[in-house]
Scaffold this active site. Structure first.
Site, mmCIF file in Angstrom:
data_model
loop_
_atom_site.group_PDB
_atom_site.id
_atom_site.type_symbol
_atom_site.label_atom_id
_atom_site.label_comp_id
_atom_site.label_asym_id
_atom_site.label_seq_id
_atom_site.Cartn_x
_atom_site.Cartn_y
_atom_site.Cartn_z
ATOM 1 N N CYS A 12 13.625 72.767 60.026
ATOM 2 C CA CYS A 12 14.206 73.131 61.319
ATOM 3 C C CYS A 12 13.610 72.340 62.470
ATOM 4 O O CYS A 12 14.065 72.471 63.612
ATOM 5 C CB CYS A 12 14.039 74.636 61.553
ATOM 6 N N LYS A 67 16.109 70.231 64.444
ATOM 7 C CA LYS A 67 17.037 70.789 65.425
ATOM 8 C C LYS A 67 16.925 70.071 66.754
ATOM 9 O O LYS A 67 15.849 69.611 67.148
ATOM 10 C CB LYS A 67 16.760 72.284 65.623
ATOM 11 N N SER A 116 23.141 82.734 72.297
ATOM 12 C CA SER A 116 22.335 81.935 71.362
ATOM 13 C C SER A 116 21.890 82.770 70.163
ATOM 14 O O SER A 116 20.748 82.680 69.722
ATOM 15 C CB SER A 116 21.111 81.345 72.077
ATOM 16 N N GLY A 152 31.887 73.855 48.454
ATOM 17 C CA GLY A 152 31.097 73.088 49.399
ATOM 18 C C GLY A 152 31.711 71.739 49.694
ATOM 19 O O GLY A 152 32.873 71.463 49.361
ATOM 20 N N HIS A 153 30.915 70.867 50.298
ATOM 21 C CA HIS A 153 31.382 69.530 50.664
ATOM 22 C C HIS A 153 30.196 68.587 50.629
ATOM 23 O O HIS A 153 29.073 68.963 50.988
ATOM 24 C CB HIS A 153 32.003 69.539 52.066
ATOM 25 N N SER A 154 30.437 67.345 50.194
ATOM 26 C CA SER A 154 29.360 66.363 50.092
ATOM 27 C C SER A 154 29.803 65.023 50.655
ATOM 28 O O SER A 154 30.992 64.679 50.625
ATOM 29 C CB SER A 154 28.947 66.189 48.622
#
Length: 347
Positions: A16, A19, A48, A138-140
Site C-alpha cells: 500500500c 498508493k 473516503s 478476473g482480468h490480466s
C-alpha cells in the site's frame, strides 16, 4: 526459483506504499459529481470510505471494492496472500461479509517465469478459501511491473453497515494490528530484515480482518475503517473529517510489530511515509520535539493493516476482549474521539 529476479526488484514501490499521496488523491477527485441521482448508493467517494455500498432492498446492501499493488515481499505465494487479504479487508471494514472476488493481474511476462505467476495466483486463492469465497474470474495484462489484487463483492444488512464517518464524541478507539509494515518492507527491499522479521510481517498481513463482520452486529460499535497506505494518522483523519471530530491518539499505546521502532530509528522508512506527512501534517498536532523516526511510525504506510474501531467507551473493554479472542493479540485501545475541529492530536 533462484534464477529468477526478486519480485521486489521489479517494482518501484510495494504494498500500500504504492498508493498516491492523500493530497494528490484529493486533488484528482476534486470536482467529481456527488452521486445525488443515486439515492440507493449509501457510500460513495464523499467520505473516503473503504468501499462503495449500494442498497438493493430493505434487508440487503452490496459492498464493492478493489485493491491491488506491487510486491513488498519476494516470495510469490506470500505476495498473493498479502494482496488478497488486503483487498478483502475493505469489505470487513464496512461491516460486511465477502461473497466473491475477481483477480486483477498485471505481470512482466518477459521477466517472470510462469510458475512464479502461478504461485501469486495460488496465494490469493488460499486466502479467498480462508474467507470462504471463490475467485470467480478476473482480468490480466502484460505490465512492466508485477501487480496483483482483487475486486471483492460483499453483503451486509443496512443496520450493520459501518461507515468511517459515524464515530461519536467520547468513543474509544481500538487498533487491531501492530504498526510497522511499511518499515519492515523498506528493510526487506534493502535486504536488511531477517527471516523471522519477514515471517512476522507476513503473519500480520495475511491475518483476515473477519472480526469486522462480527463487530458490526454490535450497536455500540459506531465506526470502522482499515489502516492501510496513509498510515494511522491518515486513516484516523478520514474518521475525523467524516465525523467532524477531534481524534486524540496515545502514542505509547499504539501496538507495533516487534522491530518497528528499532528499524524506524535506524532509518528504514518509505517514501510514502514522507509523502503522507507532507499531505496531512498541517492537520496533526504532535508532541513538541518528537523525533522524526517516531513520527514515521505514525505515517508509516500499512499493507493489510488492522481495523481502527470507534466504540462507545463503556463497551471498549468488552470489544477489545472480543477482538483479541478473534486472533488479534496486539489489539489495544489507542485513543478517543472528542468534539472539536476535525483533526488529530498525539499525546
Amino acid at each position: 526459483m533462484n534464477d529468477h529476479p526478486r519480485l521486489t526488484s521489479l517494482a518501484h514501490g510495494g504494498g500500500c506504499g504504492c498508493k498516491l499521496a492523500p493530497s494528490v488523491l484529493r486533488e484528482l477527485l476534486a470536482g467529481q459529481p456527488v452521486a445525488q441521482a443515486f439515492p440507493q448508493l449509501l457510500v460513495g467517494t464523499e467520505t473516503s470510505d473503504d468501499a462503495a455500498v449500494y442498497q438493493v432492498d430493505e434487508n440487503t446492501c452490496v459492498i464493492a471494492t478493489t485493491d491491488f499493488f506491487m510486491p513488498m515481499v519476494d516470495d510469490p505465494r506470500a505476495f498473493g496472500r498479502i494482496a488478497a487479504t488486503n483487498a478483502i479487508s475493505d469489505v470487513y471494514a464496512m461491516g460486511g461479509r465477502p461473497i466473491m472476488a475477481l483477480a486483477i493481474l498485471g505481470m512482466p511476462i518477459d521477466k517472470l517465469a510462469p510458475e512464479q505467476i502461478r504461485e501469486i495466483l495460488e496465494g490469493g486463492r488460499d486466502i479467498c478459501h480462508q474467507a470462504s469465497i471463490p475467485v470467480a474470474g478476473g482480468h490480466s495484462i502484460d505490465a512492466p511491473e508485477p501487480i496483483y489484487g482483487l475486486a471483492v463483492i460483499g453483503l451486509c444488512h443496512p443496520s450493520e453497515l459501518r461507515r468511517n464517518a459515524d464515530a461519536r464524541p467520547g468513543d474509544a478507539l481500538i487498533l487491531t494490528k501492530g504498526l510497522g509494515v511499511g518499515i519492515y518492507s523498506a528493510a526487506i527491499k534493502k535486504g536488511a530484515l531477517d527471516q523471522a522479521g519477514i515471517d512476522e510481517m507476513v503473519a500480520s498481513t495475511t491475518t483476515l480482518n473477519k472480526v469486522g463482520t462480527e463487530l458490526a452486529k454490535r450497536a455500540d460499535v459506531h465506526a470502522l475503517t482499515d489502516v492501510t497506505g496513509f498510515g494511522i494518522l491518515g486513516h484516523g483523519l478520514e474518521i475525523a473529517r467524516g465525523a467532524g471530530l477531534q481524534l486524540h491518539l496515545d502514542q505509547a499505546a499504539l501496538p507495533l510489530l516487534s522491530r518497528a521502532a528499532e528499524l524506524a530509528e535506524a532509518g528504514f522508512v518509505t517514501g510514502a511515509s514522507v509523502r503522507n506527512w507532507a499531505a496531512y501534517g498541517a492537520e496533526v498536532a504532535l508532541p513538541e520535539g518528537l523525533a522524526d523516526w517516531r513520527r514515521h511510525l505514525l505515517t508509516d504506510p500499512q499493507t493489510s493493516g488492522g481495523l481502527l474501531v470507534a466504540v462507545a467507551p463503556e463497551a471498549a473493554d468488552a470489544v477489545l476482549a472480543q477482538i483479541r479472542a478473534a486472533g488479534h493479540p496486539l489489539a489495544a485501545v489507542v485513543g478517543h474521539c472528542a468534539a472539536g475541529e476535525a483533526g488529530i492530536s498525539v499525546d
